[in-house]
Every structure is written in structure tokens, then in C-alpha cells.
Motif scaffolding. Structure first.
Motif, PDB file in Angstrom:
ATOM      1  N   ALA A 120      -2.546  -2.332   4.624  1.00 17.43           N
ATOM      2  CA  ALA A 120      -1.599  -1.432   5.644  1.00 17.43           C
ATOM      3  C   ALA A 120      -2.085  -0.588   6.324  1.00 17.43           C
ATOM      4  O   ALA A 120      -1.373  -0.361   7.288  1.00 17.43           O
ATOM      5  N   GLY A 148      -3.029  -1.259   9.758  1.00 11.68           N
ATOM      6  CA  GLY A 148      -1.203  -1.218  10.513  1.00 11.68           C
ATOM      7  C   GLY A 148      -0.995   0.193  11.257  1.00 11.68           C
ATOM      8  O   GLY A 148      -1.309   0.154  12.047  1.00 11.68           O
ATOM      9  N   LEU A 149      -1.632   0.995  10.054  1.00 13.95           N
ATOM     10  CA  LEU A 149      -0.801   2.341  10.898  1.00 13.95           C
ATOM     11  C   LEU A 149      -2.004   2.722  11.268  1.00 13.95           C
ATOM     12  O   LEU A 149      -1.640   3.624  12.276  1.00 13.95           O
ATOM     13  N   SER A 203      -1.297   1.793  14.868  1.00 14.70           N
ATOM     14  CA  SER A 203      -0.267   1.487  15.644  1.00 14.70           C
ATOM     15  C   SER A 203      -0.428   3.378  16.151  1.00 14.70           C
ATOM     16  O   SER A 203       0.985   3.695  16.777  1.00 14.70           O
ATOM     17  N   THR A 211      -9.296   2.993   6.422  1.00 18.49           N
ATOM     18  CA  THR A 211      -8.218   1.782   5.870  1.00 18.49           C
ATOM     19  C   THR A 211      -8.783   0.043   5.394  1.00 18.49           C
ATOM     20  O   THR A 211      -9.328  -0.107   4.770  1.00 18.49           O
ATOM     21  N   SER A 222       0.083  -4.165  14.674  1.00 15.96           N
ATOM     22  CA  SER A 222       0.499  -3.610  13.700  1.00 15.96           C
ATOM     23  C   SER A 222       1.172  -4.119  12.498  1.00 15.96           C
ATOM     24  O   SER A 222       1.048  -4.247  11.111  1.00 15.96           O
ATOM     25  N   ASN A 223       2.582  -4.999  13.098  1.00 17.51           N
ATOM     26  CA  ASN A 223       3.327  -5.520  12.068  1.00 17.51           C
ATOM     27  C   ASN A 223       2.260  -7.272  11.575  1.00 17.51           C
ATOM     28  O   ASN A 223       2.518  -7.320  10.599  1.00 17.51           O
ATOM     29  N   PHE A 233      -1.177  -6.763  10.139  1.00 15.19           N
ATOM     30  CA  PHE A 233      -1.288  -6.323   9.650  1.00 15.19           C
ATOM     31  C   PHE A 233      -0.657  -5.767   8.274  1.00 15.19           C
ATOM     32  O   PHE A 233      -1.065  -6.278   6.970  1.00 15.19           O
ATOM     33  N   TYR A 234      -0.170  -5.592   8.020  1.00 18.06           N
ATOM     34  CA  TYR A 234       1.900  -5.319   7.276  1.00 18.06           C
ATOM     35  C   TYR A 234       1.693  -6.798   6.864  1.00 18.06           C
ATOM     36  O   TYR A 234       1.956  -6.181   5.743  1.00 18.06           O
ATOM     37  N   LEU A 235       2.125  -7.754   7.636  1.00 18.58           N
ATOM     38  CA  LEU A 235       2.365  -8.682   7.294  1.00 18.58           C
ATOM     39  C   LEU A 235       1.460  -9.187   6.022  1.00 18.58           C
ATOM     40  O   LEU A 235       2.289  -9.895   5.187  1.00 18.58           O
ATOM     41  N   ALA A 284      -1.166  -7.890   4.233  1.00 17.56           N
ATOM     42  CA  ALA A 284      -1.514  -7.039   3.615  1.00 17.56           C
ATOM     43  C   ALA A 284      -0.016  -7.283   2.381  1.00 17.56           C
ATOM     44  O   ALA A 284      -0.630  -7.718   1.167  1.00 17.56           O
ATOM     45  N   ALA A 285       1.396  -7.010   2.737  1.00 14.87           N
ATOM     46  CA  ALA A 285       1.951  -8.043   2.007  1.00 14.87           C
ATOM     47  C   ALA A 285       2.169  -8.758   1.178  1.00 14.87           C
ATOM     48  O   ALA A 285       1.712  -9.991  -0.018  1.00 14.87           O
TER      49      ALA A 285
END
Length: 403
Positions: free
Chosen positions: A79, A82-83, A86, A96, A156-157, A159-161, A163-164
Motif C-alpha cells: 500500500a 502505491g502511495l 502516486s 515501503t 498506484s491502484n 498496488f492498493y488492490l 495489498a488488500a
């Protein structure tokens, strides 16, 4: 139990698909490949350091909590990556993806291996191979889904996906991790994931530890070097297309995984020392073939055999350590041995990028593996404990004192 361990390894194994991120991150933020390779090296470095120096902590909290720590750090690292992507912060990306997710890798790697092996006392090679094979399988899966998702949702999205998704999978898997109960017919354990701890000071005076460490280091250095440059190397040497290079990277991931299961299972039959000698001798021969700039089909065969040996060493090493130090100390010793992986993560990629001419590098790797085989032969008396008859072996392991 094995399924839980495999799920953890499948999740963190996505780290080996890191090369797929390079082009999207280059296009998005202008970071070049050399800058981005450092994040991968940092992640593998902190995997080994965490496995080594957090061993006592893992012993105290047990496998469930250790797995949850791995999920938290790995998910937070992705996550955070991703930040970082971005806002275009390369230092934050190193912190990270490299450091934080690397810590998660350490917890997520060693915990299931040390637990699952105890459920298969008669086939430790097969058990560790089954779990660690999933690490490579995770890279194959991730390499196929990252690019399509990034094309649709953005880097970035993605990475977020991921991560979840990985956080959820790792949490669920961790809740089912458990060691055999004391007095069980499967194994006897002290109730923790890694058993009793071996002080670093004791290992530093033990020739066997140095032998295991160096064998893993040199084998990993040569194998991870090929993984780091697989696509551009294939394009330079046998002149394949970009699309074919991506397929080649996927096949490498497949052989990395299959090699872990096959070689570790073979080690249950022929012994750990003999198996590692195969890695060094066969690997040396394959690198010599590569130095001759072979035909395309022979290039593929040589690279894939080397990668299978690379993966096989990781899967065989836990059983090798178990044979020498015993099941209760395996997790602790394995953590320190995995520092070799951390060092190789820098050494291999650095060596293979020293020159644009691969011939001297391949020749050098052939020499390194041959020299390692000689070293292993010299240490044969120390490292061939798994060839002792079962009754005698039990007596040796009972009486063995690290001096």
C-alpha cells in the motif's frame, strides 16, 4: 496445515514478479531500471535479516501471530508503494516496497516452512518443497495479473488492490497455522513456531553453519543474477521479441517452483549433500554452456536447469538444517542461513551488470559453482549427516553439541 503455509508463500512470492513493475513505474515517474532494482534488493535483504534476527520473537509469539505480523507488514509495504508511486517519491518507495514489505516477507517466509516441516517428519524435503514451491508459483501468478490490472486501473491502484488481496489471504492462512501438539504422534514441539533458539554466537563457531551459509550464498548469487536480467538477457543473446521475453520470464517462474518440489523430494531419496552437489556441478556445466553463446534451444535448457537448481536449494535447505541441527532448532538456524539470500540479492544483480558482455560473467559463475562443489566435498564429513542410518542418526543428533 500445508495449504495455509502454501497460501502465505503464494502471497509473498509475488515479490519475484517485481520486474513486471519496472516499465510501468519508469513510464509513470521516470525512475530508471537501475534505481528500481534497489527496491527489490532491499526487499530480499530485509527478508533474510528479519528471518534471522526476529527468530526469538517468532518463537515467543507462535506461528499464528507471526503470520499476522507478516500480513500486516507485507500489506502495508505494498500500500505504501502505491502511495510512493502516486506522489513520485523514490525514497518512500524504497522504504515501503523495500524495507517494510521485506520485513513482511521475512515473517511470511520462515514461519510456514518451520511449521509445516514438523507435520511431515519422515519427508521433510517434500514438505519444505511443497510450501516453498508456492513462493515461486506466486511469482508466476503475479506476473500475469499485474500488467493487465495496471493498464486498466493504474499503477498506484494496482498496488492498493494487491495489498488488500494479499493481506486478506495471509490473515486467513495465518489463523490456521499450528505446530503439532506436544506428545503428538506426528512430532514433538515446544509449542512455538521455531522451536528452541540457537544463539548467533554458537553458530559463528560452527563450521557446519558456514558451510550451509556459503553453499546457499553462491548458489543463490548465480541464480538470482539470471532472474534479475532474464528478459533483457534473452533479447540480447538469442534475440527474442518483447512478448516472447515476457513468456520466458513466466516459464522461469514455473521452473523455479517445480524445481523446488522435485529437487527437495529427490533429496529425501539421495540425501541433502548429494543434492547440493548436483546443484553445483550441473549449474557449473550449464553456465559454461551459456558462456559459449549456444543455440536458442540450448540457451533455454541451460537457463531453466540453473533456475530449477536455484529454487531447489531453497526448498532443500530447511530439511538439510533439520538433519544436522534437529527439528526444534531448524527455524532458528534457517533464519541465520537466509542472510545468505540477503547478501546474494545484492551480489548477483551487481555482478551480472558489471559488463554488457555476458560471456565472462557466465564463465565466472561456472567457476564459482565448481569451487563451491569443491568446498562442499571438503566439508563432506560435516554435511553428510543425513546419510547416516536412522538409529545412528538419532543418537548423533541427540549427542551433538555446537562447539
Amino acid at each position: 496445515m500445508a495449504l495455509s503455509g502454501m497460501t502465505l508463500q503464494l502471497s509473498i512470492g509475488s515479490i519475484y514478479a517485481y520486474s513486471v513493475w519496472i516499465k510501468p513505474l519508469e513510464s509513470m515517474n521516470g525512475w530508471d531500471a537501475h534505481q528500481l532494482k534497489l527496491a527489490f534488493s532491499l526487499a530480499i535483504c530485509f527478508l533474510g535479516l528479519t528471518a534471522a534476527f526476529m527468530g526469538n520473537f517468532v518463537n515467543r509469539i507462535g506461528p499464528k501471530k507471526a503470520g499476522l505480523f507478516g500480513a500486516a507488514f507485507f500489506g502495508a509495504g505494498l500500500a505504501g508503494a502505491g502511495l510512493a508511486s502516486s506522489i513520485g517519491s523514490l525514497p518512500l518507495f524504497y522504504l515501503t516496497y523495500g524495507v517494510i514489505s521485506g520485513i513482511g516477507l521475512g515473517f511470511g517466509y520462515i514461519t510456514p516452512v518451520s511449521v509445516v516441516v514438523k507435520w511431515f517428519p519422515d519427508k521433510p524435503g517434500f514438505a519444505s518443497g511443497l510450501v516453498i514451491m508456492s513462493f515461486a508459483a506466486g511469482s508466476v501468478l503475479a506476473s500475469q495479473i499485474i500488467s493487465p490490472i495496471a493498464a486498466m486501473a493504474g499503477v498506484s491502484n494496482t498496488f492498493y488492490l494487491l495489498a488488500a488481496c494479499y493481506f486478506t489471504l495471509m490473515v486467513v492462512a495465518s489463523l490456521y497455522l499450528a505446530v503439532p501438539a506436544s506428545g503428538s504422534s506426528v512430532a514433538v514441539d515446544d509449542g512455538h513456531s521455531g522451536g528452541s533458539s540457537v544463539p548467533a554466537s554458537a553458530l559463528l563457531s560452527d563450521t557446519r553453519f558456514y558451510g550451509l551459509w556459503l553453499m546457499l550464498f553462491f548458489n543463490t548469487t548465480c541464480g538470482i543474477a539470471l532472474i534479475a536480467v532474464a528478459a533483457p538477457m534473452a533479447k540480447d543473446i538469442i534475440h527474442i521479441s518483447d512478448a516472447a521475453a515476457i513468456v520466458f520470464v513466466g516459464i522461469i517462474g514455473l521452473f523455479n517452483g517445480v524445481g523446488r518440489l522435485i529437487w527437495s523430494s529427490v533429496s529425501d531419496k539421495i540425501g541433502r549433500w548429494n543434492t547440493f552437489m548436483c546443484f553445483f556441478i550441473v549449474g557449473s556445466a550449464c553456465f559454461f554452456i551459456l558462456s559459449l553463446t549456444p543455440a536458442a534451444w540450448l540457451f533455454y535448457v541451460a537457463v531453466l536447469v540453473i533456475i530449477s537448481c536455484y529454487g531447489g536449494a531453497f526448498a532443500t535447505m530447511p530439511a538439510f538444517i533439520k538433519d544436522i541441527y534437529g527439528a526444534d532448532k531448524m527455524g532458528s538456524v534457517l533464519g541465520y542461513v537466509l542472510i545468505a539470500w540477503s547478501a546474494a540479492a545484492f551480489a548477483g544483480p551487481w555482478l551480472i551488470t558489471l559488463t554488457d558482455d555476458y560471456t565472462p560473467i557466465f564463465t565466472g559463475f561456472a567457476g564459482i559453482l565448481f569451487a563451491t562443489a569443491v568446498m562442499a566435498y571438503v566439508l563432506k564429513g560435516k554435511l553428510k549427516i543425513d546419510a547416516v542410518k536412522p538409529a545412528a542418526k538419532t543418537k548423533i543428533l541427540t549427542e551433538e553439541v555446537i562447539s
